[in-house]
Design a protein around this motif. Structure first.
Motif, PDB file in Angstrom:
ATOM      1  N   GLU A 237       0.835  -1.207   0.000  1.00 29.96           N
ATOM      2  CA  GLU A 237       0.000   0.000   0.000  1.00 29.96           C
ATOM      3  C   GLU A 237       0.869   1.256   0.000  1.00 29.96           C
ATOM      4  N   THR A 240       2.734   1.757  -3.417  1.00 27.60           N
ATOM      5  CA  THR A 240       1.856   2.181  -4.519  1.00 27.60           C
ATOM      6  C   THR A 240       1.103   3.468  -4.186  1.00 27.60           C
ATOM      7  N   GLN A 241       1.572   4.181  -3.146  1.00 27.00           N
ATOM      8  CA  GLN A 241       0.942   5.426  -2.716  1.00 27.00           C
ATOM      9  C   GLN A 241      -0.559   5.275  -2.466  1.00 27.00           C
ATOM     10  N   GLY A 242      -0.906   4.139  -1.868  1.00 18.81           N
ATOM     11  CA  GLY A 242      -2.286   3.911  -1.474  1.00 18.81           C
ATOM     12  C   GLY A 242      -3.210   3.453  -2.579  1.00 18.81           C
ATOM     13  N   ARG A 243      -2.682   3.257  -3.773  1.00 22.06           N
ATOM     14  CA  ARG A 243      -3.552   2.860  -4.885  1.00 22.06           C
ATOM     15  C   ARG A 243      -3.890   1.379  -4.864  1.00 22.06           C
ATOM     16  N   VAL A 244      -3.091   0.576  -4.161  1.00 17.18           N
ATOM     17  CA  VAL A 244      -3.293  -0.872  -4.147  1.00 17.18           C
ATOM     18  C   VAL A 244      -3.399  -1.359  -2.700  1.00 17.18           C
ATOM     19  N   ASN A 245      -4.479  -2.065  -2.423  1.00 22.89           N
ATOM     20  CA  ASN A 245      -4.655  -2.721  -1.135  1.00 22.89           C
ATOM     21  C   ASN A 245      -4.847  -4.206  -1.393  1.00 22.89           C
ATOM     22  N   GLN A 273     -10.204  -1.901 -11.137  1.00 20.02           N
ATOM     23  CA  GLN A 273     -10.596  -0.641 -10.524  1.00 20.02           C
ATOM     24  C   GLN A 273     -12.073  -0.670 -10.178  1.00 20.02           C
ATOM     25  N   SER A 278      -8.704  -1.602 -15.328  1.00 15.04           N
ATOM     26  CA  SER A 278      -7.723  -2.278 -14.501  1.00 15.04           C
ATOM     27  C   SER A 278      -6.515  -1.383 -14.267  1.00 15.04           C
ATOM     28  N   HIS A 279      -5.759  -1.731 -13.233  1.00  8.15           N
ATOM     29  CA  HIS A 279      -4.555  -0.965 -12.892  1.00  8.15           C
ATOM     30  C   HIS A 279      -3.395  -1.939 -12.742  1.00  8.15           C
ATOM     31  N   PHE A 281       0.488  -2.624 -11.692  1.00  9.21           N
ATOM     32  CA  PHE A 281       1.473  -2.029 -10.798  1.00  9.21           C
ATOM     33  C   PHE A 281       2.669  -2.963 -10.662  1.00  9.21           C
TER      34      PHE A 281
END
Length: 381
Positions: A237, A240-245, A273, A278-279, A281
């Motif tokens: 988290e 990824t600067q909070g973009r992925v949990n 998303q 989709s994202h 990383f």
């Protein structure tokens, strides 16, 4: 529901991080798969009923080598749409199909209460029913070094209440069972002196063995594989600067599939998303940062907690033990390169050369060692 591995040749598989679905290579008994049945055809059976995974080792039905059953220690129930009866799934099938309701009943390492003991008994019964494990058997099962008499009694009841072990049921410490396959001498190692570090999911256990006697056992629930999973999730988290949990199951898969002290490579993954799309990383630091911290904490606990206590209580054993290889057991010992990392960091901390070893398959070693001990006991019935 579970993975069964045959070892007809007695060759160990390649060591690597274990995964949920299958082990890399063939499981093997510590003696190469040829532990003879005891009197009246009594079959040896080794069992490790673990917090995350369960492993059972037993003779192949054709008498050639061993069979290894390895599966997640979990259970799920559902209603049969035709009969209305409750049905049971266990292992990988339960975890994949019912992720929201699946029960890992041994999260603390032992069945803590009546409900978890009942669930563990159901799980073990289903596993035995699905595999050709001999009932006329001598069973040795590995137990954690935990000061929990009620939990140990519940685990004993689960094993003794099962269909196997009609001739004999006996327990030995997990770290002792898991250490035996690491030694060329196998069972002869019981008559030696050595230190074992059991790097498990729910506990870090360290102790010395003197001719099979456990000395100065140390157990802590703060340095564990499960804690590393939580750190991996948190670090992903942050990275990824909070973009992925990610959940803990995914974090464990990242650790087991990608952690490598020898040649770690960044890896990519994709999430959906919430609003569609989709994202993708890339993870560069999260997994190895968590694993690096784990090794540092293990080394600190061994060097500054366990070894001083051993020296104070048994100075000669302390001196003899450090002249021998330290044995790493448990799931975290599967990580590539972790043996060398522990060697290097512990040597630096103690300012003396230390060597470490592990079994070819640490994830199977406790059940394999238990199988070797069961074979010896069965042959003397």
């Amino acid at each position: 529901m579970s993975e069964t591995e045959s070892d007809g040749e007695g060759a160990n598989g390649d060591t690597g991080a274990a995964d949920d679905g299958s082990a890399d290579g063939d499981g093997t008994s510590a003696s190469g798969g040829d532990v003879a049945n005891g009197g009246d055809g009594v079959a040896p059976v080794g069992v490790k009923l673990g917090s995350t995974r369960t492993v059972v080792v037993y003779p192949s039905p054709d008498g050639e080598g061993t069979e290894v059953v390895r599966t997640l220690t979990c259970l799920a129930t559902y209603e049969d749409v035709l009969t209305g009866e409750e049905r049971v799934l266990y292992g990988e099938e339960a975890a994949i199909e019912y992720p929201d309701t699946v029960e890992f009943m041994l999260r603390s390492g032992l069945p803590e209460d009546d409900d978890s003991a009942e669930a563990a008994a159901t799980f073990f019964r289903e596993l035995l029913a699905a595999n050709d494990i001999p009932e006329n058997s001598a069973v040795v099962y590995a137990i954690p070094t935990i000061d929990n008499e009620a939990g140990l009694a519940n685990l004993e009841a689960v094993i003794e209440g099962s269909s196997i072990g009609g001739e004999l049921v006996r327990s030995y410490p997990e770290s002792l069972c898991g250490s035996l396959p690491a030694f060329e001498s196998q069972l002869d190692a019981i008559d030696d002196i050595f230190v074992a570090i059991n790097m498990g999911s729910t506990n870090l256990e360290v102790c010395a063995y003197r001719r099979g006697e456990q000395l100065v056992p140390l157990s802590t629930g703060s340095i564990t594989g499960n804690e590393i999973d939580r750190r991996v999730a948190n670090y992903v988290e942050e990275e990824t600067q909070g973009r992925v949990n990610i959940d803990l199951t995914t974090a464990r898969e990242y650790k087991e599939d990608h952690a490598d002290f020898e040649s770690f490579e960044p890896f990519t993954d994709v999430i959906q998303q919430p609003g569609g799309g989709s994202h993708e990383f890339t993870i560069e630091d999260s997994v190895m940062d968590a694993c690096d911290e784990y090794v540092d904490e293990v080394v600190d606990e061994v060097a500054n907690g366990f070894l001083p206590e051993l020296a104070n209580s048994h100075m000669k054993v302390y001196q003899l033990a450090l002249e021998k290889p330290i044995v790493l057991t448990g799931g975290m010992a599967c990580l590539p390169g972790i043996v060398e990392e522990v060697e290097t960091r512990l040597s630096d901390e103690l300012k003396r050369d230390v060597t470490a070893i592990r079994a070819d398959r640490p994830d199977l070693a406790a059940a394999e060692g238990a199988y070797e001990m069961a074979g010896y006991l069965a042959s003397n019935l």
